[in-house]
Design a protein around this motif. Structure first.
Motif, mmCIF file in Angstrom:
data_model
loop_
_atom_site.group_PDB
_atom_site.id
_atom_site.type_symbol
_atom_site.label_atom_id
_atom_site.label_comp_id
_atom_site.label_asym_id
_atom_site.label_seq_id
_atom_site.Cartn_x
_atom_site.Cartn_y
_atom_site.Cartn_z
ATOM 1 N N LEU A 142 5.705 4.188 -52.136
ATOM 2 C CA LEU A 142 6.056 4.690 -53.457
ATOM 3 C C LEU A 142 5.463 6.078 -53.726
ATOM 4 C CD1 LEU A 142 7.196 4.535 -56.315
ATOM 5 C CD2 LEU A 142 5.234 3.115 -56.964
ATOM 6 N N PRO A 143 4.156 6.262 -53.659
ATOM 7 C CA PRO A 143 3.624 7.597 -53.957
ATOM 8 C C PRO A 143 4.043 8.658 -52.950
ATOM 9 C CG PRO A 143 1.884 6.131 -53.216
ATOM 10 C CD PRO A 143 3.077 5.279 -53.433
ATOM 11 N N VAL A 144 4.231 8.263 -51.677
ATOM 12 C CA VAL A 144 4.699 9.244 -50.691
ATOM 13 C C VAL A 144 6.107 9.711 -51.045
ATOM 14 C CG1 VAL A 144 5.427 9.529 -48.288
ATOM 15 C CG2 VAL A 144 3.207 8.516 -48.797
ATOM 16 N N ALA A 145 6.973 8.789 -51.454
ATOM 17 C CA ALA A 145 8.332 9.165 -51.853
ATOM 18 C C ALA A 145 8.311 10.096 -53.054
ATOM 19 C CB ALA A 145 9.149 7.911 -52.168
ATOM 20 N N VAL A 146 7.425 9.832 -54.010
ATOM 21 C CA VAL A 146 7.371 10.637 -55.229
ATOM 22 C C VAL A 146 6.860 12.045 -54.931
ATOM 23 C CG1 VAL A 146 6.262 10.882 -57.488
ATOM 24 C CG2 VAL A 146 7.174 8.658 -56.768
ATOM 25 N N ILE A 147 5.744 12.164 -54.211
ATOM 26 C CA ILE A 147 5.210 13.501 -53.941
ATOM 27 C C ILE A 147 6.135 14.267 -53.001
ATOM 28 C CG2 ILE A 147 3.739 12.964 -51.944
ATOM 29 C CD1 ILE A 147 2.891 15.263 -54.948
ATOM 30 N N SER A 148 6.821 13.569 -52.110
ATOM 31 C CA SER A 148 7.782 14.238 -51.229
ATOM 32 C C SER A 148 8.925 14.828 -52.040
ATOM 33 C CB SER A 148 8.325 13.253 -50.189
ATOM 34 O OG SER A 148 7.308 12.817 -49.312
ATOM 35 N N ARG A 149 9.369 14.112 -53.064
ATOM 36 C CA ARG A 149 10.434 14.623 -53.922
ATOM 37 C C ARG A 149 9.931 15.807 -54.750
ATOM 38 N NH1 ARG A 149 14.935 12.480 -56.753
ATOM 39 N NH2 ARG A 149 15.820 14.184 -58.000
ATOM 40 N N ASP A 154 11.509 16.185 -48.172
ATOM 41 C CA ASP A 154 12.439 15.217 -47.595
ATOM 42 C C ASP A 154 12.593 15.465 -46.097
ATOM 43 O OD1 ASP A 154 12.822 14.120 -50.054
ATOM 44 O OD2 ASP A 154 14.662 15.216 -50.490
ATOM 45 N N GLY A 155 12.512 14.390 -45.342
ATOM 46 C CA GLY A 155 12.636 14.496 -43.893
ATOM 47 C C GLY A 155 11.307 14.611 -43.173
ATOM 48 N N ILE A 156 10.202 14.767 -43.946
ATOM 49 C CA ILE A 156 8.890 14.855 -43.300
ATOM 50 C C ILE A 156 8.523 13.526 -42.666
ATOM 51 C CG2 ILE A 156 7.587 14.208 -45.367
ATOM 52 C CD1 ILE A 156 5.419 16.184 -44.496
ATOM 53 N N HIS A 158 6.504 10.620 -42.368
ATOM 54 C CA HIS A 158 5.527 9.990 -43.258
ATOM 55 C C HIS A 158 4.307 9.478 -42.507
ATOM 56 C CE1 HIS A 158 8.644 9.232 -46.711
ATOM 57 N NE2 HIS A 158 8.397 10.497 -46.487
ATOM 58 N N GLU A 159 4.478 9.108 -41.264
ATOM 59 C CA GLU A 159 3.320 8.676 -40.472
ATOM 60 C C GLU A 159 2.376 9.848 -40.216
ATOM 61 O OE1 GLU A 159 2.425 5.616 -39.544
ATOM 62 O OE2 GLU A 159 4.117 4.933 -40.763
ATOM 63 N N ARG A 160 2.961 11.023 -39.995
ATOM 64 C CA ARG A 160 2.131 12.212 -39.798
ATOM 65 C C ARG A 160 1.403 12.569 -41.093
ATOM 66 N NH1 ARG A 160 -0.350 13.395 -35.530
ATOM 67 N NH2 ARG A 160 -0.803 15.601 -35.236
ATOM 68 N N LEU A 161 2.107 12.437 -42.207
ATOM 69 C CA LEU A 161 1.500 12.699 -43.510
ATOM 70 C C LEU A 161 0.325 11.761 -43.754
ATOM 71 C CD1 LEU A 161 2.078 14.525 -46.035
ATOM 72 C CD2 LEU A 161 3.233 12.544 -47.002
ATOM 73 N N ALA A 162 0.498 10.489 -43.430
ATOM 74 C CA ALA A 162 -0.584 9.516 -43.593
ATOM 75 C C ALA A 162 -1.760 9.856 -42.683
ATOM 76 C CB ALA A 162 -0.067 8.111 -43.296
ATOM 77 N N HIS A 163 -1.454 10.303 -41.464
ATOM 78 C CA HIS A 163 -2.498 10.698 -40.505
ATOM 79 C C HIS A 163 -3.327 11.839 -41.074
ATOM 80 C CE1 HIS A 163 -4.267 11.796 -36.584
ATOM 81 N NE2 HIS A 163 -3.943 13.048 -36.882
ATOM 82 N N TRP A 164 -2.669 12.861 -41.581
ATOM 83 C CA TRP A 164 -3.397 13.994 -42.156
ATOM 84 C C TRP A 164 -4.215 13.568 -43.368
ATOM 85 C CZ3 TRP A 164 1.582 17.428 -42.035
ATOM 86 C CH2 TRP A 164 1.752 17.950 -40.737
ATOM 87 N N SER A 165 -3.640 12.760 -44.232
ATOM 88 C CA SER A 165 -4.330 12.351 -45.452
ATOM 89 C C SER A 165 -5.569 11.526 -45.141
ATOM 90 C CB SER A 165 -3.375 11.564 -46.354
ATOM 91 O OG SER A 165 -2.321 12.377 -46.813
ATOM 92 N N ASP A 166 -5.451 10.590 -44.207
ATOM 93 C CA ASP A 166 -6.604 9.764 -43.852
ATOM 94 C C ASP A 166 -7.728 10.616 -43.274
ATOM 95 O OD1 ASP A 166 -5.441 7.469 -44.734
ATOM 96 O OD2 ASP A 166 -4.952 6.660 -42.766
ATOM 97 N N HIS A 167 -7.376 11.582 -42.432
ATOM 98 C CA HIS A 167 -8.404 12.455 -41.875
ATOM 99 C C HIS A 167 -8.976 13.393 -42.934
ATOM 100 C CE1 HIS A 167 -6.870 10.930 -38.074
ATOM 101 N NE2 HIS A 167 -7.883 11.490 -37.466
ATOM 102 N N ALA A 168 -8.127 13.802 -43.870
ATOM 103 C CA ALA A 168 -8.594 14.706 -44.927
ATOM 104 C C ALA A 168 -9.676 14.072 -45.775
ATOM 105 C CB ALA A 168 -7.419 15.129 -45.805
#
Length: 402
Positions: A142-149, A154-156, A158-168
């Protein structure tokens, strides 16, 4: 089922955050950060609010040459060019470039679309069949869909986004060099995104940010890159964490509240505020609170704090201060919150995305409870797999059934 903060070791099962026994609020006292640096710990609501609003306490000097170390490893929050670590007029100048997109009125315009996203995700959950992992299928999606919009991502991946966020937000979850590599990739992505939107601007948040920055003197490229990364992480991390922890509390202990949340949107709004107050975003394992540094001698709650001291605002304890919130053995999800909680901070660094997180939490809880009134945990609470070693804590996976 209660333990003291910090008592749980990494090899032992963790318990839900709402089950942690809280310290009694009291005057500021000397404690230590995980790396051993002395820190003054503020726990009372009034004291914590002072720490977060008093201009004699800031973030920028935490990174001054004479500052003691406060981190056990690199993470996004320790970037000196990040919005969180800039104070005074420079902070206000940078904050103004983005804050109009996150006002209550601006966020409310997104409500119909967010409701549609929530419905689609619940449709997918039901189609997947029971049991299902509600983290993968809902609380993260849900929050990934919202911030992506909002940012037109769109098209990013999401697994890579989660990887960056967890490391951040890593405190001890990953080796330092692995975090640095993830941050290099994340910052490169941010820089490329900025260059792309400069070339082909749209109606998204990044394009609006660049337009505002061009009209604002003194905003650096490094600040813009850090700001875009911060928006990506903050745009989904708080909501994912709060929503996952709220579901653990509701489904394990509060079936009557779950039914009322599904029956009445206003009850869902009230419950969201109480859950944000009562269920912390983290325990004290990785950090005792929101950090500031004294730029002058001052007094907090009758205690003298010398200039140069590191001070931690323990929001977890302050949000349960019996002088402000009536103590109770059970959470009253629908009691009016007479005094705002400090979950999103206070003062100049109050969380920009607070209203967006609130809306996603209340809509997510209401629609889930309405569509799936018989939702329940598929496994015992003791078997929940938690995200460890980060500055926030929430279920890594949460099997639910109906």
């Amino acid at each position: 089922m209660t333990v003291e903060h910090g008592e749980t070791q990494s090899t032992q099962p963790l318990i839900p955050l709402h089950c942690l026994r809280r310290a009694e609020p009291g005057p500021p006292r000397l404690a230590a950060l995980p790396n051993g640096t002395p820190v003054w710990l503020a726990t009372r609501h009034a004291d914590v609010r002072q720490v977060l609003t008093d201009p004699r306490l800031d973030r920028a000097t935490l990174f001054a040459p004479d500052a003691p170390p406060t981190s056990t490893g690199p993470n996004l929050l320790d970037d000196p060019e990040g919005l969180l670590n800039i104070d005074g007029p420079e902070h206000q100048r940078l904050r103004r470039t983005v804050q109009r997109a996150f006002t209550p009125r601006a966020i409310e315009r997104w409500r119909p679309w967010v409701e549609t996203v929530v419905e689609e995700l619940i449709d997918s959950l039901q189609a997947s069949g029971s049991p299902v992992d509600v983290v993968a299928g809902f609380t993260r999606s849900l929050p990934v869909a919202v911030i992506s919009r909002l940012m037109d991502l769109d098209g990013i991946d999401h697994e890579r986004l989660a990887h960056w966020s967890d490391h951040a937000l890593s405190a001890s979850a990953y080796p330092a060099e692995q975090v640095r590599e993830a941050m290099r990739e994340f910052y490169a992505f941010s820089g490329q995104l900025i260059a792309q939107r400069r070339k082909s601007p749209g109606e998204d948040l990044v394009s609006s940010l660049l337009l505002a920055a061009d009209a604002t003197e003194g905003v650096t490229e490094g600040q813009l890159v850090a700001l875009v990364c911060g928006l990506v992480v903050a745009g989904h991390e708080t909501t994912m964490t709060s929503l996952g922890n709220a579901l653990v509390q509701l489904l394990s202990e509060s079936p009557a509240a779950w039914a009322r949340i599904g029956a009445d949107p206003e009850s869902a709004t009230a419950a969201a505020e109480q859950l944000l107050r009562a269920v912390p975003l983290s325990d004290a394992t990785e950090a005792p609170g929101l950090l500031r540094r004294a730029v002058a001698d001052l007094e907090i709650g009758g205690v003298a704090i010398p200039a140069g001291s590191v001070v931690a605002a323990d929001v977890r304890t302050a949000n349960h201060d019996p002088e402000v919130y009536p103590p109770s053995d059970t959470l009253d999800h629908f009691a009016p919150l007479g005094t705002p909680s400090l979950t999103f901070g206070a003062g100049p660094h109050h969380c920009l995305g607070a209203w967006l997180a609130r809306m996603e939490l209340e809509l997510g809880l209401h629609q889930l409870a309405k569509r799936l009134p018989g939702l329940r945990l598929a496994d015992p609470v003791e078997e929940i797999s938690w995200r460890r070693g980060l500055l926030t804590r929430s279920p890594a996976a949460l099997q639910v059934a109906w």
